[in-house]
Design a protein around this motif. Structure first.
Motif, PDB file in Angstrom:
ATOM      1  N   GLN A 317       0.814  -1.215   0.000  1.00 33.43           N
ATOM      2  CA  GLN A 317       0.000   0.000   0.000  1.00 33.43           C
ATOM      3  C   GLN A 317       0.848   1.266   0.000  1.00 33.43           C
ATOM      4  OE1 GLN A 317      -2.464   0.840   3.503  1.00 33.43           O
ATOM      5  NE2 GLN A 317      -4.184   1.253   2.130  1.00 33.43           N
ATOM      6  N   SER A 318       1.970   1.230   0.719  1.00 35.20           N
ATOM      7  CA  SER A 318       2.785   2.438   0.865  1.00 35.20           C
ATOM      8  C   SER A 318       3.923   2.522  -0.146  1.00 35.20           C
ATOM      9  CB  SER A 318       3.380   2.479   2.281  1.00 35.20           C
ATOM     10  OG  SER A 318       4.171   1.323   2.531  1.00 35.20           O
ATOM     11  N   MET A 319       3.977   1.585  -1.073  1.00 37.43           N
ATOM     12  CA  MET A 319       5.087   1.549  -2.029  1.00 37.43           C
ATOM     13  C   MET A 319       4.728   2.281  -3.322  1.00 37.43           C
ATOM     14  SD  MET A 319       6.279  -2.407  -1.701  1.00 37.43           S
ATOM     15  CE  MET A 319       7.626  -2.128  -2.849  1.00 37.43           C
ATOM     16  N   PRO A 320       5.698   2.923  -3.944  1.00 35.71           N
ATOM     17  CA  PRO A 320       5.462   3.464  -5.283  1.00 35.71           C
ATOM     18  C   PRO A 320       5.134   2.324  -6.244  1.00 35.71           C
ATOM     19  CG  PRO A 320       7.490   4.345  -4.331  1.00 35.71           C
ATOM     20  CD  PRO A 320       7.041   3.251  -3.428  1.00 35.71           C
ATOM     21  N   ALA A 321       4.120   2.512  -7.070  1.00 40.72           N
ATOM     22  CA  ALA A 321       3.675   1.474  -7.995  1.00 40.72           C
ATOM     23  C   ALA A 321       3.309   0.195  -7.260  1.00 40.72           C
ATOM     24  CB  ALA A 321       4.747   1.200  -9.059  1.00 40.72           C
ATOM     25  N   GLY A 322       2.762   0.358  -6.061  1.00 38.94           N
ATOM     26  CA  GLY A 322       2.441  -0.796  -5.230  1.00 38.94           C
ATOM     27  C   GLY A 322       1.439  -1.737  -5.850  1.00 38.94           C
TER      28      GLY A 322
END
Length: 476
Positions: A317-322
């Motif tokens: 959820q908190s990742m870029p391009a998750g």
């Protein structure tokens, strides 16, 4: 007479079209959820680098010798697992009762197939979630936008309450598995492995590289590979032995069956080593793939299904391009689960073809239908049948529902017993000339391997079996 029959039968029998096809299929059979989830968690919890080193030691001295033992039985017999053992026993002047070791493996493979396809259905469910999420959040957005941590973590428990949904997903996964097995060895299983395994490795490496740049990679290296030999106690070492054994999917007659399709000019020692190295590499890389994502999100690294189906979705959820990474991850897991389920279905299918003379599509379809019935029942064991404990009268399995009972019986009893009997058969019963002709080892290596099969492997497998039956014996 036996040799003549075997030659005639092998002449018209399907097999691997190439050595690389066999290796990829065997790697696919070995690589599964245990590599992706269980090994990294075991390593992190049991001494990090010290556990990893001992695990590699166990792969080399226990896992690899048993793997080669199973493969050479199949290549010599050129038939299903039970018939291959029967032929080697007959040529050695041994009792036909030794076919029981392969029969136990066939039964184990079928039982594992039944609940493994349920897990495969779970993976399909999450693939669907992240496909929908990709359209909602876009390529650059984090996964599962707008959902709270509790909402994300409740997805899996909510799924477990839906017996009907899980049954449908189970049926889809069984059908996909059946498609490849019914098409044969070279035309189905091998073609699937040649496509799925390279794709699996590309996704695994790609997500690992992504995590190295965006996640807590340095912390992961310290987390997984810090050397703390004081934690390498007896129970931890036995855990490493067990992980090495289960990681290679030994004791389910899978490698006997796959070995029966191998050409005579293939060196089994070299190919078995390649399979073991690839399987171990996946386990090591999986830790570097998963934990940078989890630790960067500040979440628990505790292993098990919760890590895959609750913690990791939250981490994306908190990742870029998750949303993209989440989808890629579950597609990767799906590939690993599918190649494993194909090998599991092939074992009883090959047995049914040999035992009853069924055409392959009929044999595979029958196995699939029976596995689906048992799988649906195990899916409902999380909800409507939750109070049904089929082996509750046995203290070791008290309180376990059908799903967990299938897992426990195969892991604690059938697989260790089958592998233990295999080492005894190869090390003490089968004629040495046949073993030497098949194993591909030369010089001192063949004597060293034979020593391991005769002495070290049976002792280690007996220890796994004893601790499985008496889990408190080492204070674990």
């Amino acid at each position: 007479m036996v040799a003549t029959t075997k030659t005639q039968e092998a002449a018209g029998r399907d097999g691997w079209s190439s050595r690389s096809g066999f290796i990829l299929a065997a790697i696919g059979a070995a690589v599964g959820l245990g590599n992706l989830v269980r090994f990294p968690a075991e390593a992190a919890a049991n001494g990090g680098g010290a556990f990893v080193l001992f695990y590699i030691f166990c792969i080399a001295l226990i896992g690899l010798p048993v793997l080669l033992s199973e493969t050479l039985i199949g290549r010599h017999g050129q038939a299903s697992a039970t018939r291959s053992v029967e032929r080697m026993a007959a040529e050695s002047g041994a009792s036909k009762a030794w076919t029981g070791l392969a029969g136990l493996g066939v039964l184990s493979a079928f039982m594992i197939l039944a609940f493994y396809c349920v897990i495969g259905g779970w993976v399909l469910y999450y693939v669907g979630i992240f496909v929908g999420d990709l359209f909602t959040s876009g390529v650059t957005g984090g996964a599962l936008a707008g959902m709270s941590a509790s909402d994300i973590e409740s997805i899996f428990p909510t799924l477990l309450e839906q017996g009907g949904m899980m049954s449908i997903l189970d049926a889809v996964f069984v059908a996909i598995t059946l498609y490849f097995v019914a098409r044969g060895v070279s035309g189905g299983i091998e073609k699937a492995s040649v496509v799925l395994m390279p794709a699996f490795f590309l996704l695994l490496i790609g997500i690992t590289v992504y995590g190295a740049f965006t996640g807590a990679f340095t912390e992961t290296l310290a987390f997984l590979f810090s050397f703390d030999f004081t934690r390498l106690t007896g129970p931890v070492m036995l855990a490493a032995v067990g992980q090495a054994f289960f990681s290679l999917s030994l004791g389910v007659a899978g490698m006997i069956t796959y070995g029966s399709y191998v050409a005579r000019d293939v060196n089994l020692a070299k190919t078995s080593t390649t399979i073991a190295l690839a399987d171990t590499s996946v386990a090591l890389i999986a830790g570097l793939c998963i934990f940078p994502i989890v630790l960067a999100a500040g979440l628990s690294s505790e292993g098990g299904m919760g890590l895959m189906f609750a913690t990791l979705p939250h981490s994306f959820q908190s990742m870029p391009a998750g949303s993209v990474i989440g989808l890629a991850f579950f597609v990767m897991v799906g590939f690993a689960a599918l190649t494993s389920s194909v090998s599991l279905m092939e074992v009883p299918t090959a047995w049914a073809v040999d035992r009853f003379g069924f055409a392959r599509p009929i044999a595979a379809g029958t196995v699939a239908a029976l596995a689906l019935i048992l799988g649906v029942a195990s899916a409902y064991s999380f909800n409507a049948l939750n109070d049904f404990h089929p082996l509750g009268f046995i203290p070791l399995f008290a309180g376990e529902n059908l799903f967990t009972a299938l897992d426990s019986v195969t892991a604690k009893l059938f697989m260790p017993i089958g592998a233990l009997l295999t080492t005894i058969f190869v090390g003490w019963i089968a004629e040495r000339r046949m073993i030497d002709a098949e194993n591909g080892l030369r010089g001192g290596l063949d004597r060293f391997w034979f020593f391991l099969v005769r002495w070290l492997c049976p002792a280690a497998l007996a220890a796994i079996l004893i601790v499985g039956i008496f889990p408190d014996i080492l204070g674990t």
